[in-house]
Design an enzyme around this catalytic site. Structure first.
Site, PDB file in Angstrom:
ATOM      1  N   SER A  71      -9.177  -9.033  -4.762  1.00 57.99           N
ATOM      2  CA  SER A  71     -10.632  -9.053  -4.957  1.00 57.99           C
ATOM      3  C   SER A  71     -10.988  -9.389  -6.396  1.00 57.99           C
ATOM      4  O   SER A  71     -10.219  -9.150  -7.328  1.00 57.99           O
ATOM      5  CB  SER A  71     -11.231  -7.694  -4.599  1.00 57.99           C
ATOM      6  OG  SER A  71     -10.888  -7.318  -3.295  1.00 57.99           O
TER       7      SER A  71
HETATM    8  N1  SAH Z   1      -7.201  -4.273  -2.218  1.00 52.14           N
HETATM    9  C1  SAH Z   1      -6.560  -5.548  -2.368  1.00 52.14           C
HETATM   10  C2  SAH Z   1      -7.378  -6.676  -1.738  1.00 52.14           C
HETATM   11  C3  SAH Z   1      -6.731  -7.054  -0.489  1.00 52.14           C
HETATM   12  S1  SAH Z   1      -7.489  -8.228   0.560  1.00 52.14           S
HETATM   13  C4  SAH Z   1      -6.208  -5.854  -3.799  1.00 52.14           C
HETATM   14  O1  SAH Z   1      -6.618  -5.094  -4.683  1.00 52.14           O
HETATM   15  O2  SAH Z   1      -5.501  -6.827  -4.054  1.00 52.14           O
HETATM   16  C5  SAH Z   1      -7.405  -7.289   2.060  1.00 52.14           C
HETATM   17  C6  SAH Z   1      -6.055  -6.897   2.567  1.00 52.14           C
HETATM   18  O3  SAH Z   1      -6.243  -6.166   3.767  1.00 52.14           O
HETATM   19  C7  SAH Z   1      -5.137  -8.062   2.922  1.00 52.14           C
HETATM   20  O4  SAH Z   1      -3.949  -7.948   2.191  1.00 52.14           O
HETATM   21  C8  SAH Z   1      -4.901  -7.885   4.421  1.00 52.14           C
HETATM   22  O5  SAH Z   1      -3.600  -8.256   4.826  1.00 52.14           O
HETATM   23  C9  SAH Z   1      -5.134  -6.398   4.607  1.00 52.14           C
HETATM   24  N2  SAH Z   1      -5.486  -5.944   5.965  1.00 52.14           N
HETATM   25  C10 SAH Z   1      -6.262  -6.584   6.891  1.00 52.14           C
HETATM   26  N3  SAH Z   1      -6.340  -5.852   8.013  1.00 52.14           N
HETATM   27  C11 SAH Z   1      -5.607  -4.715   7.810  1.00 52.14           C
HETATM   28  C12 SAH Z   1      -5.305  -3.564   8.612  1.00 52.14           C
HETATM   29  N4  SAH Z   1      -5.735  -3.439   9.862  1.00 52.14           N
HETATM   30  N5  SAH Z   1      -4.534  -2.598   8.062  1.00 52.14           N
HETATM   31  C13 SAH Z   1      -4.034  -2.717   6.791  1.00 52.14           C
HETATM   32  N6  SAH Z   1      -4.299  -3.783   6.011  1.00 52.14           N
HETATM   33  C14 SAH Z   1      -5.063  -4.766   6.498  1.00 52.14           C
END
Ligand code: SAH
Length: 220
Positions: A71
């Site tokens: 993000s």
């Molecule tokens: N918080 C992260 C941003 C990640 S983007 C950071 O600081 O870098 C969102 C993430 O959510 C992705 O990596 C995606 O694979 C994950 N995601 C999507 N659906 C999910 C689920 N059901 N359970 C766990 N993770 C999930």
């Protein structure tokens, strides 16, 4: 010589990071000193892919591979601010991604439990966070829809992928008085950042405005 170069590089990233916090975070109205201090500490350039290192402090989200993103710094600060983080808190994050949001939380709260559905990303984030010395972050690979029942309840829950509906297990795992923040909406459509508070057993919902996140996926 190598050591000297490494020192100047580290210092350059430190300066970039301080500038990022001032121009992108403070200037947009985030005042919580705990959030600002955490954002000044976490080395974001060490949590993005090597080739993105030089761009790590730019005002935008960035690709981290496997179709996922880290993000934008402001969004991380904003979501952290919303849950009113404090020491002593136990926080659940869904969507570990790069581990950056988890590290920012770990600078402030007692324990961070974070779940990532993409195995590669979860493993990399776990290794990177260990390398950076975070002993209070616990990474699990799996579908975050079910939360982390054995560690529940949580003082706060932060979901960093957009869900079409708010997963009931997450609401159930929120402590009385707890706060949860989650982007809700369809992929590609307008999503709303929703704050959920549990007050006297009742669930209070507040819409905090439009956002754009990668979709919340499910294991079939
Ligand atoms: N918080 C992260 C941003 C990640 S983007 C950071 O600081 O870098 C969102 C993430 O959510 C992705 O990596 C995606 O694979 C994950 N995601 C999507 N659906 C999910 C689920 N059901 N359970 C766990 N993770 C999930």
């Amino acid at each position: 010589m190598m050591i000297l170069i490494a020192f100047f590089q580290a210092d350059a990233y430190h300066t970039e990071r301080l500038n990022m916090v001032r121009s992108q975070i403070e200037n947009r109205g985030i005042k919580n000193p705990l959030v600002l201090e955490a954002m000044r500490k976490v080395p974001r350039h060490l949590l993005v892919p090597e080739k993105q290192k030089a761009n790590a402090y730019e005002d935008r989200p960035m690709s981290i591979g496997d179709g996922q993103t880290i993000s934008q710094p402001y969004i991380v600060a904003h979501m952290t601010d919303i849950i009113k983080p404090n020491k002593g808190m136990k926080v659940l994050e869904i969507g570990t991604g790069s581990g950056y949001q988890a590290a920012v939380l770990a600078e402030i709260v007692d324990q961070v439990f974070t779940i990532e559905i993409v195995e590669n990303l979860g493993k990399k984030a776990k290794a990177d966070l260990e390398k950076l010395g975070y002993k209070n972050v616990f990474v699990k690979i799996g579908d975050g829809y079910q939360g982390w029942p054995s560690e529940a309840p949580f003082d706060a829950i932060l979901v960093t992928a957009a869900a079409e509906q708010i997963p009931q297990p997450l609401i159930d795992q929120l402590k009385e008085g707890g706060r949860m923040v989650i982007p809700v909406g369809k992929e590609g459509a307008v999503q709303e950042l929703i704050l959920i508070e549990k007050v006297k057993g009742k669930v209070k919902t507040t819409n905090l405005g439009s956002v754009r996140f990668v979709p919340f996926t499910r294991n079939d």
